[in-house]
Design an enzyme around this catalytic site. Structure first.
Site, mmCIF file in Angstrom:
data_model
loop_
_atom_site.group_PDB
_atom_site.id
_atom_site.type_symbol
_atom_site.label_atom_id
_atom_site.label_comp_id
_atom_site.label_asym_id
_atom_site.label_seq_id
_atom_site.Cartn_x
_atom_site.Cartn_y
_atom_site.Cartn_z
ATOM 1 N N CYS A 46 0.851 -1.186 0.000
ATOM 2 C CA CYS A 46 0.000 0.000 0.000
ATOM 3 C C CYS A 46 0.891 1.241 0.000
ATOM 4 C CB CYS A 46 -0.906 -0.010 1.235
ATOM 5 S SG CYS A 46 -1.833 1.518 1.494
ATOM 6 N N CYS B 133 1.226 4.629 3.595
ATOM 7 C CA CYS B 133 2.117 4.843 4.744
ATOM 8 C C CYS B 133 3.573 4.747 4.297
ATOM 9 C CB CYS B 133 1.853 3.815 5.840
ATOM 10 S SG CYS B 133 0.266 4.035 6.678
ATOM 11 N N CYS C 108 -7.642 -0.834 7.646
ATOM 12 C CA CYS C 108 -6.513 0.089 7.655
ATOM 13 C C CYS C 108 -6.233 0.426 9.111
ATOM 14 C CB CYS C 108 -6.836 1.357 6.861
ATOM 15 S SG CYS C 108 -5.603 2.660 7.041
ATOM 16 N N CYS D 107 1.096 22.026 6.466
ATOM 17 C CA CYS D 107 1.213 20.564 6.478
ATOM 18 C C CYS D 107 2.303 20.075 5.534
ATOM 19 C CB CYS D 107 -0.127 19.914 6.135
ATOM 20 S SG CYS D 107 -0.777 20.369 4.518
#
Length: 411
Positions: free
Chosen positions: A89, A92, A166, A367
Site C-alpha cells: 500500500c 504509509c 486500515c 502541512c
C-alpha cells in the site's frame, strides 16, 4: 551521445544515508542518487529500482535488510510488509520505524527544509499527539479496482491494492466498505465524526450520464459530520475539510489561540478558514467590540461556518480565493492574521498581501515543510521573523507533519 542508464528492475546493495522530504531516504550507487522507500538511515539494504528516468537519480524500494537500524520494527499493517514487493500500500511511509524514530525523521526533514530553502537554522522537535500511532485517522479515501474491490493505491501508481482494514484509520470504518463490491473505478470517501457516525460517499468518475462530471452519492450517514473542538460543536459536510487526526482539532486550536493572543477589541483575519475551527477562539479573544474576518474559497464550507458561528456576531465571512479577497482595499487592517493554506502553501501574493498590512502577529499553519520554508522566506522579505515553531506528528506512519509558526515584525 551517451546513452541514459535505465536500472528499472535492477537490484542493488546500498548503504542508506539521510532522510529526505517525501517519505524516503537517500543512497548513492555508482555516482547516482537512489531515493529509497522502506529503509532507515544507517541501514545496509538490497533495493529494487522501481523508476528510472535515466537522469542523475532513480527511485527504489528496499526488498531485503542486511543491517537493520535500531528503530526498525515489523509493520503493523500486512499491506506494508516488505515481502509484498510492489504490492505494498502506498499510503504509509514509515510503518517499518518505531514511533520515536518516525518523529526524529520528521524533525530532521523540517529542520533541513528550513535551512536549505529559507536559510533558517533551527532545531526542531516533533511532538506526539495523544492516542498513539494507530486508529487516529477519521477521514479516508479508497479506490475501487476493476473487479469492484475497494482498497488503497500503490505508491506513485493508480494500481489499487485491495484491503480489508486500515490500522491507522479509526476502528470499524474501513471494514464497513471493504466487505462488498462497488462500481469499478469509483472512489469511496469515509468520514467518522465525533458522535461515532460513519459517513460514506461513493464518487463515480465515469457516470453514464452527466459526462465529464463526477457524481457523488451518499450511501451511509447523513452527509453532515458533527464534530467538536474547544468546547464548541461544528457541522462539516461529509466531504468537507476537517483535521483528520482525532486529537488534532483540539490541540491545534489551543496552540493557534495561544500564539494569536488577539487583544480585546482588535481585528483578526482567519484565511483559508474552512468551517470556522480557528475563527471561533479568535472571535472569543477579540470580544464583541472586535472583529474577525473568515475567508474561504469553498462556498459550502462558508455556509457551514455561518451556521457554526451564528452566536458570534463579530465574525464576518467572505467566500472567494484568499488572493482576490486580499486585493480588496476596503478591508480593515488586521492586528492578527491566522492562515491555514492547502499543502502547496500560501505563496508570494498572499504573503505580500498580509505583510503589507503590518499585523503584529501572523500564525501560519502548514502541512508541508517545503512549502512552509518557502513561505517563511517570503515573510522574511516582507519584514517578519520566525518567533516560534511547533511541529506535531499529526499523521503517524506517514511522512507528513503539521507545523504551526508564529511570525512577528522585525525589530
Amino acid at each position: 551521445m551517451t546513452e541514459k542508464p535505465d536500472w528499472t528492475g535492477r537490484r542493488l546493495e546500498v548503504e542508506i544515508g539521510p532522510v529526505a522530504h517525501g517519505g524516503h531516504c537517500v543512497a548513492r550507487y555508482e555516482g547516482r542518487v537512489v531515493f529509497v522507500r522502506h529503509a532507515l538511515p544507517g541501514e545496509v539494504v538490497v533495493v529494487e529500482v522501481t523508476e528510472d528516468g535515466g537522469g542523475g537519480f532513480c527511485r527504489a524500494d528496499a526488498v531485503e535488510v542486511r543491517t537493520p537500524a535500531p528503530g526498525r520494527v515489523t509493520p503493523p499493517c500486512p499491506l506494508a510488509d516488505m515481502a509484498r514487493g510492489k504490492d505494498r500500500c502506498g499510503g504509509c511511509d514509515w510503518q517499518h520505524a518505531d514511533p520515536a524514530t518516525q518523529r526524529e525523521l520528521k524533525a530532521a526533514v523540517v529542520a533541513e527544509q528550513l535551512q536549505r530553502i529559507a536559510g533558517i537554522e533551527r532545531s526542531v522537535e516533533v511532538e506526539e499527539l495523544p492516542g498513539g500511532p494507530l486508529r487516529w485517522r477519521t477521514r479516508a479515501r479508497l479506490a475501487v479496482d476493476r473487479r469492484g474491490r475497494p482498497g488503497f493505491r500503490a505508491h506513485r501508481s493508480h494500481r489499487v491494492i485491495p484491503a480489508e482494514d486500515c490500522p491507522i484509520t479509526v476502528a470499524d470504518a474501513v471494514p464497513e466498505v471493504t466487505g462488498r463490491n462497488w462500481r469499478p473505478g469509483a472512489e469511496l470517501a469515509l468520514a467518522a465524526d465525533a458522535e461515532g457516525e460513519l459517513h460514506v460517499t461513493a464518487i463515480d468518475h465515469k457516470p453514464q450520464r452527466r459526462r465529464g462530471r463526477p457524481v457523488a452519492r451518499q450511501v451511509r450517514g447523513g452527509g453532515v459530520a458533527r464534530e467538536a473542538a474547544a468546547g464548541r460543536p461544528f457541522e462539516v459536510s461529509g466531504q468537507g475539510f476537517w483535521q483528520v487526526h482525532v486529537r488534532a482539532p483540539e490541540t491545534f486550536t489551543e496552540v493557534v489561540s495561544a500564539m494569536a493572543a488577539v487583544p480585546r477589541g482588535a481585528v483578526a483575519w482567519d484565511l483559508y478558514g474552512g468551517v470556522g475551527l480557528f475563527t471561533a477562539p479568535l472571535a472569543e479573544q477579540a470580544g464583541p467590540a472586535g472583529s474577525v474576518l473568515l475567508v474561504e474559497s469553498s462556498q459550502r464550507a462558508v455556509e457551514d461556518a455561518v451556521g457554526n458561528l451564528r452566536d458570534l456576531p463579530q465574525v464576518s465571512f467572505r467566500a472567494g480565493s484568499v488572493e482576490e479577497v486580499l486585493d480588496d482595499g476596503s478591508l480593515d487592517d488586521p492586528d492578527v492574521v491566522v492562515l491555514d493554506p492547502p499543502r502547496k502553501g500560501a505563496g508570494r501574493r498572499v504573503v505580500a498581501g498580509i505583510t503589507e498590512r503590518r499585523p503584529s502577529r501572523i500564525v501560519h499553519v502548514a502541512c508541508d515543510p517545503a512549502a512552509l520554508a518557502r513561505d517563511l522566506g517570503l515573510y522574511r522579505e516582507g519584514g517578519y521573523r520566525l518567533a516560534q515553531l511547533r511541529a506535531f506528528d499529526a499523521f503517524p506512519m506517514t511522512h507528513h507533519v503539521e507545523c504551526i509558526a508564529l511570525l512577528e515584525p522585525d525589530e
